[in-house]
Design a protein around this motif. Structure first.
Motif, short mmCIF file in Angstrom:
data_model
loop_
_atom_site.label_atom_id
_atom_site.label_comp_id
_atom_site.label_asym_id
_atom_site.label_seq_id
_atom_site.Cartn_x
_atom_site.Cartn_y
_atom_site.Cartn_z
N MET A 1 0.90 -1.14 0.02
CA MET A 1 0.04 -0.01 0.00
C MET A 1 0.85 1.31 -0.14
N ARG A 2 2.04 1.30 0.35
CA ARG A 2 3.10 2.20 0.58
C ARG A 2 3.31 2.91 -0.73
N ARG B 1 -0.97 9.45 -2.65
CA ARG B 1 -1.91 10.08 -1.77
C ARG B 1 -3.17 9.89 -2.52
N LEU C 1 -4.61 6.68 -2.83
CA LEU C 1 -5.26 6.16 -1.54
C LEU C 1 -6.71 6.84 -1.09
N THR C 2 -6.81 8.14 -1.35
CA THR C 2 -7.99 8.78 -1.24
C THR C 2 -9.03 8.14 -2.03
N THR D 1 -6.69 -6.19 4.42
CA THR D 1 -6.52 -5.01 5.02
C THR D 1 -6.26 -5.16 6.47
N ARG E 1 -1.81 3.53 9.76
CA ARG E 1 -2.75 4.34 9.71
C ARG E 1 -3.82 4.23 8.28
N ARG E 2 -3.03 3.70 7.51
CA ARG E 2 -3.81 3.34 6.03
C ARG E 2 -4.56 2.39 5.99
#
Length: 219
Positions: free
Chosen positions: A1-2, A6, A9-10, A143, A164-165
């Motif tokens: 996921m990194r 951004r 991810l949104t 997840t 966090r993600r």
């Protein structure tokens, strides 16, 4: 996921919320089956064989098959060119809208739920790498595994922010499910139309973002 930007991810949070919404509506309307969580359907199919007979197991198995077909279709589209992610989301919007329309006209037509499962499957192909989904958009098990591993990193000092993600992605799915259950209570079968509209808006946003970047696919 990194590896995902951004902006990506949104978008994934928004899509995950829609998936939770659709799954909640599907769960209610099918009487306890899922349109995005296939592990649950696989277990349910096994239980139904002995509980209500093999015929009752056909619906969860059909949902599993439709989900896989949706993943395959999305994988073909995105695999040909990642710029076509907007087409995958738009196709999912059409499938959800069609399922809603059939539900309003023919409430007992169970095949319409396969459209939802296919749409949810396709959404999981938006972020692929090495033949695997970098982000599980419509289901939470992977997840939550990522969240647990990130918490291990937090405890051992390897990373203080990695948790966090996955937490936000899971929270998006859960919040969407709450919204879907509420919408179904107020709108009944029409609740899915709202999900179709949101997916259509997201498809337009993805396409517009890709054009602004000169045709480069969003990451």
């Amino acid at each position: 996921m990194r590896e995902v930007s951004r902006r990506g991810l949104t978008l994934s949070f928004a899509l995950s919320a829609v998936a939770g919404y659709v799954d909640a509506v599907g769960f209610i309307e099918t009487g306890g089956f899922f349109v995005s969580f296939m592990s649950g359907n696989s277990t349910q199919a096994g239980v139904e064989v002995w509980a209500d007979g093999p015929a009752r197991a056909l619906l969860p198995l059909a949902l599993v098959a439709a989900f896989v077909v949706g993943v395959a279709a999305g994988g073909v589209v995105v695999g040909v060119h990642a710029r076509r992610r907007s087409a995958v989301v738009a196709g999912s919007a059409v499938a959800v809208a069609l399922s809603a329309a059939v539900g309003l006209a023919l409430p007992h037509a169970e095949w319409r739920f396969a459209l939802l499962a296919g749409a949810m499957g396709a959404l999981n192909t938006l972020y692929l790498a090495d033949g695997r989904a970098r982000i599980a958009i419509t289901y939470a098990t992977g997840t939550l595994v990522s969240l647990g591993l990130a918490l291990a990193d937090l405890v051992t000092g390897r990373s203080s922010t990695a948790w966090r993600r996955p937490l936000l992605l899971w929270a998006s799915l859960a919040a969407g499910a709450v919204a879907g259950a509420a919408a179904h209570r107020w709108l009944g079968g029409g609740a899915l139309l709202a999900a179709a509209v949101i997916l259509a808006v997201l498809a337009v946003a993805i396409g517009a973002g890709s054009r602004r970047r000169g045709g480069r696919a969003p990451s």
